[in-house]
Design an enzyme around this catalytic site. Structure first.
Site, PDB file in Angstrom:
ATOM      1  N   LYS A 159      94.974  53.748  96.055  1.00  0.00           N
ATOM      2  CA  LYS A 159      94.029  52.764  96.594  1.00  0.00           C
ATOM      3  C   LYS A 159      94.618  51.364  96.795  1.00  0.00           C
ATOM      4  O   LYS A 159      93.951  50.359  96.568  1.00  0.00           O
ATOM      5  CB  LYS A 159      92.811  52.659  95.660  1.00  0.00           C
ATOM      6  N   ASP A 195      86.607  56.605  86.325  1.00  0.00           N
ATOM      7  CA  ASP A 195      85.262  56.304  86.835  1.00  0.00           C
ATOM      8  C   ASP A 195      84.426  57.574  87.030  1.00  0.00           C
ATOM      9  O   ASP A 195      83.200  57.551  86.881  1.00  0.00           O
ATOM     10  CB  ASP A 195      85.302  55.470  88.130  1.00  0.00           C
TER      11      ASP A 195
HETATM   12  C1  BGC Z   1      92.022  57.733  91.651  1.00  0.00           C
HETATM   13  C2  BGC Z   1      91.021  58.365  90.715  1.00  0.00           C
HETATM   14  C3  BGC Z   1      89.657  57.744  90.903  1.00  0.00           C
HETATM   15  C4  BGC Z   1      89.249  57.769  92.361  1.00  0.00           C
HETATM   16  C5  BGC Z   1      87.912  57.105  92.604  1.00  0.00           C
HETATM   17  C6  BGC Z   1      91.495  57.763  93.073  1.00  0.00           C
HETATM   18  O1  BGC Z   1      92.375  57.069  93.916  1.00  0.00           O
HETATM   19  O2  BGC Z   1      93.251  58.399  91.594  1.00  0.00           O
HETATM   20  O3  BGC Z   1      91.440  58.221  89.370  1.00  0.00           O
HETATM   21  O4  BGC Z   1      88.717  58.440  90.138  1.00  0.00           O
HETATM   22  O5  BGC Z   1      90.234  57.127  93.140  1.00  0.00           O
HETATM   23  O6  BGC Z   1      87.914  55.766  92.227  1.00  0.00           O
END
Ligand code: BGC
Length: 453
Positions: A159, A195
């Site tokens: 992200k 989360d």
């Molecule tokens: C992460 C996860 C997370 C999800 C939603 C992903 O990029 O790797 O750990 O739960 O995003 O936030």
């Protein structure tokens, strides 16, 4: 004035590549199922793409959790600090959002943790708990190899984060060190969680059928309740029957498993990202990428002369200028009405768009968001079938699920088609799982008196 040519049929044809048939979705389910099993199994875990990390959360809340907790929530678009009071049948919560400036998202791990600790200390001052020693739950929404409830080794950033020196390190230790460097506040870190697990716990507080947690936001991921006996990597107390598993399904497809349905737009989004080749399924689903997928399709159709009379704009040709919230706004217009669509196109410098163009833009948005909803549905149906429980509630959070006007309905319809007969399900918006969920995990840890870090 020349005759307006309606290119919508041609654009619809071009968009067919975004349509996934039920046959393709069922193939995806088979592949995901196999990958989940690989992630859980000792021998295949090291090479599995879907890691199925243990969370060390084995007890769901029973509604009797009480007390005052701090929580941190890092991993979406914002960073938040919260203080939560769990009481009988109610909880109150105060929180503050802090920006994570870009230079911190892409700086060093140390600077990130120093920033978090500073926000935490400021928050404690403002809420008059600066002198207190409080328990804290840390929602950290990135792939973690958890070694316990208070130990998690960062596997990769996702992200848009890319802080150096953090991968391979224990995130709880990173935060503890930053708090110690300040030396002004006393914190007991009782749990680190994802989360998705926060969302599940928050929903399970009231709804005892809640056994899946799902995020469709900036990123995408799901967790579910697995039988401890299936968790081959778990070496602890086998007397408890269940364990929450953080699938990290965003990484599904990293080995090419989704290539048979990926499009040129997906490949371009991936190659322009800061983590090419990684989080392939996430890039087809989540809010960080959805708008950009739409933009790439619009650019292609403009260059083909099918849209905007072949005349784009500087913003249209600029990366990431088509926000995912635009998709939700455009699809919120009533059929035949293009008010929001027109606003968005004006913002992008495309006020020369005709009504036919607007219908086409809306169609592209629908194809991209529907594909995301169908992919998520295939994932949820895979988990439901694997769990094979008669009735499961799925607790869901994230900006895409929350704000897209049709995501919930699309998911209900598609899951119902894909799930085995005899299994029923509900999709429930989970209010603020990352905050309340963190407090609940911390509270359950205190209840079980599993010492805090
Ligand atoms: C992460 C996860 C997370 C999800 C939603 C992903 O990029 O790797 O750990 O739960 O995003 O936030």
């Amino acid at each position: 004035m020349g005759m307006a040519i309606n290119n919508l049929p041609l654009i619809r044809e071009e968009c067919e590549i975004l349509h996934m048939t039920d046959k393709q979705l069922r193939e995806i389910m088979t592949r995901l199922h196999n990958d989940l099993v690989k992630g859980l199994s000792k021998d295949t875990h090291p090479t599995a793409t879907v890691k199925c990390w243990l969370t060390y959360i084995q007890d769901l809340p029973n509604g009797k959790e009480r007390g005052k907790f701090l929580a941190l929530d890092l991993g979406g678009t914002n960073f938040r600090v919260l203080i939560i009071n769990l009481g009988e049948n109610h909880f109150d919560m105060q929180s503050k959002i802090y920006a994570i400036p870009n230079h911190i998202m892409t700086g060093t791990g140390i600077a990130l943790f120093d920033h978090i600790a500073e926000c935490l200390a400021n928050f404690m001052k403002e809420h008059n708990v600066y002198e207190e020693r409080l328990a804290l739950g840390f929602t950290f929404s990135f792939p973690l190899k958890q070694m316990g409830l208070t130990k998690g080794i960062l596997q990769r950033w996702t992200k848009g984060f890319s802080c150096s020196g953090a991968i391979g390190e224990d995130v709880v230790q990173g935060l503890k060190d930053a708090i110690a460097r300040r030396g002004d506040v006393q914190i007991d870190i009782c749990a680190i969680l994802n989360d998705t697990t926060g969302t599940l716990m928050s929903c399970a507080w009231k709804n005892h059928n809640c056994k899946i947690g799902l995020i469709v936001g900036t990123g995408s991921n799901a967790c579910y309740v697995e039988k401890t006996g299936q968790c081959e990597l778990f070496e602890g107390d086998m007397s408890k029957s269940d364990m929450l598993i953080n699938t990290e399904w965003g990484a599904f497809g990293d080995d090419g498993a989704l290539d048979f349905v990926r499009t040129e737009f997906d490949r371009e989004v991936d190659s322009n990202s800061i983590n090419p080749g990684k989080q392939i399924q996430e890039k087809m689903i989540s809010g960080m990428y959805m708008g950009e997928l739409v933009r790439l399709a619009l650019v292609k159709f403009t260059r083909m002369g099918l849209l905007f009379g072949g005349r784009g704009s500087d913003l249209l040709f600029q990366r990431n200028s088509f926000y995912t919230k635009y998709v939700s706004e455009i699809e919120s217009d009533k059929p035949g009405d293009f008010t929001s669509c027109m606003d968005v196109l004006e913002e992008l410098g495309l006020s020369h768009a005709t009504e036919a163009d607007m219908a086409a833009v809306r169609h592209v948005c629908e194809c991209v968001s529907r594909r995301a909803a169908h992919l998520v549905s295939a994932g949820i149906a895979t988990l439901l079938n694997k769990m094979n429980e008669p009735r499961v509630t799925v607790g869901i959070d994230g900006s895409v699920y929350r704000f897209h006007p049709h995501f919930h309905t699309l998911m209900c319809e598609k899951i119902a088609q894909l799930v085995q007969p005899g299994i029923s399900f509900d999709l429930m918006l989970s209010e603020d799982g990352s905050g309340r969920g963190a407090a609940l995990v911390a509270a359950v840890a205190c209840r079980e008196s599993l010492g805090c870090a």
